[in-house]
Write an enzyme that holds these catalytic residues in place. Structure first.
Site, PDB file in Angstrom:
ATOM      1  N   HIS A   1     -10.045  -1.711   6.948  1.00 30.49           N
ATOM      2  CA  HIS A   1     -10.405  -1.723   5.530  1.00 30.49           C
ATOM      3  C   HIS A   1      -9.473  -2.607   4.695  1.00 30.49           C
ATOM      4  O   HIS A   1      -8.271  -2.672   4.923  1.00 30.49           O
ATOM      5  CB  HIS A   1     -10.376  -0.298   4.970  1.00 30.49           C
ATOM      6  CG  HIS A   1      -9.012   0.335   4.997  1.00 30.49           C
ATOM      7  ND1 HIS A   1      -8.109   0.194   3.972  1.00 30.49           N
ATOM      8  CD2 HIS A   1      -8.412   1.106   5.932  1.00 30.49           C
ATOM      9  CE1 HIS A   1      -7.003   0.858   4.255  1.00 30.49           C
ATOM     10  NE2 HIS A   1      -7.152   1.418   5.453  1.00 30.49           N
ATOM     11  N   ASP A   2     -10.080  -3.332   3.769  1.00 29.20           N
ATOM     12  CA  ASP A   2      -9.366  -4.107   2.751  1.00 29.20           C
ATOM     13  C   ASP A   2      -8.556  -5.266   3.312  1.00 29.20           C
ATOM     14  O   ASP A   2      -7.710  -5.830   2.612  1.00 29.20           O
ATOM     15  CB  ASP A   2      -8.452  -3.196   1.910  1.00 29.20           C
ATOM     16  CG  ASP A   2      -9.216  -2.074   1.235  1.00 29.20           C
ATOM     17  OD1 ASP A   2     -10.027  -2.365   0.351  1.00 29.20           O
ATOM     18  OD2 ASP A   2      -9.017  -0.897   1.608  1.00 29.20           O
TER      19      ASP A   2
ATOM     20  N   GLY B   1      -5.048  -1.575   8.083  1.00 29.63           N
ATOM     21  CA  GLY B   1      -5.551  -1.794   6.735  1.00 29.63           C
ATOM     22  C   GLY B   1      -4.732  -2.777   5.923  1.00 29.63           C
ATOM     23  O   GLY B   1      -3.509  -2.847   6.032  1.00 29.63           O
TER      24      GLY B   1
END
Length: 256
Positions: free
Chosen positions: A120-121, A138
């Site tokens: 994520h991200d 992440g």
């Protein structure tokens, strides 16, 4: 006109451009947008929140815009944005963003090899090659034209500079500055990426300047002293400005 296998599922709310090929057993969820001329081989999953550009080829078993593997995720709306001309190989997984940034971003002209993971991200730049089974935690940032070999493990929030070559099987919890080869165990600076820079059109003069700048930087116990000496020794160039900005703004510290 799109070619969609009768054995594929495309949600009625999915937005598809033109001339896409959707193979059998693909699944395309709602709240997804796809551009033109993409090829999805069999058994590709495009999950909620995916935004896919043009001319990408996605191989069997890949799953894009998956739910983040983050216990802080509370189902907030977020996206996974994929650019153009990417080759996303078998079983690659790319998570969508969280409330932290809202978007996981993969740029253009990248090769993501089999079984690698983008959490994520993360932000992946352009022209990168990322090897089999490499895993990004992440909010990792990878700048343009990085080459990251197979089975590399990257800690969350790490920043990887452009034009690097990272040895297979490496692990890093610190930032890797641009233009270098990183390897050995534990991971450390292993010289300037001479072959990679020449292939990318860097002049011998520029490569020598980068090499000399790193010699100064790593000769100092305190990086700030090395940065100051680089500024005094060399005239400003875009390459040295990038190096200096990278080291100065590093939040996790650079490998030594």
């Amino acid at each position: 006109m799109n070619q969609i296998s009768p054995l594929a599922f495309v949600h009625p709310d999915a937005q598809l451009g033109d001339n896409n090929i959707i193979g059998p057993f693909c699944y395309i969820d709602k709240n997804t947008v796809m551009g033109d001329n993409n090829v999805l081989q069999n058994s590709v999953t495009i999950n909620y929140g995916a935004r896919i550009g043009n001319n990408n080829e996605i191989f069997p078993g890949a799953s894009l815009s998956t739910k983040p593997q983050d216990l802080k995720f509370r189902g907030e709306d977020s996206i996974c944005q994929i650019g153009d001309n990417n080759s996303i190989r078998e079983n690659v997984t790319i998570s969508r963003g969280t409330a932290s940034k809202g978007t996981t971003l993969v740029g253009n002209n990248n090769l993501l090899m089999e079984n690698m993971h983008v959490a994520h991200d993360c932000v992946i730049g352009n022209g990168c090659i990322i090897g089999n089974s490499t895993k990004f935690a992440g909010e990792v940032v990878v700048d343009d034209n990085a080459i990251i070999s197979a089975t590399v493990l990257v800690h969350q929030f790490v920043h990887i500079g452009g034009y690097v070559m990272i040895q297979g099987g490496s692990r890093t919890s610190q930032d890797i500055p641009p233009y270098i080869i990183a390897g050995k165990e534990p991971i450390r600076y292993a010289g300037v990426n001479l072959i990679g820079l020449r292939r990318r059109g860097f002049s011998n003069e520029t490569i020598t300047q980068i090499h000399d700048a790193y010699r100064i930087l790593y000769s100092k116990g305190v990086l700030a002293e090395g940065i100051e000496e680089i500024r005094k020794t060399f005239a400003a160039t875009p390459e040295l400005d990038y190096l200096i900005d990278f080291v100065t703004n590093s939040k996790r510290g650079i490998i030594r």
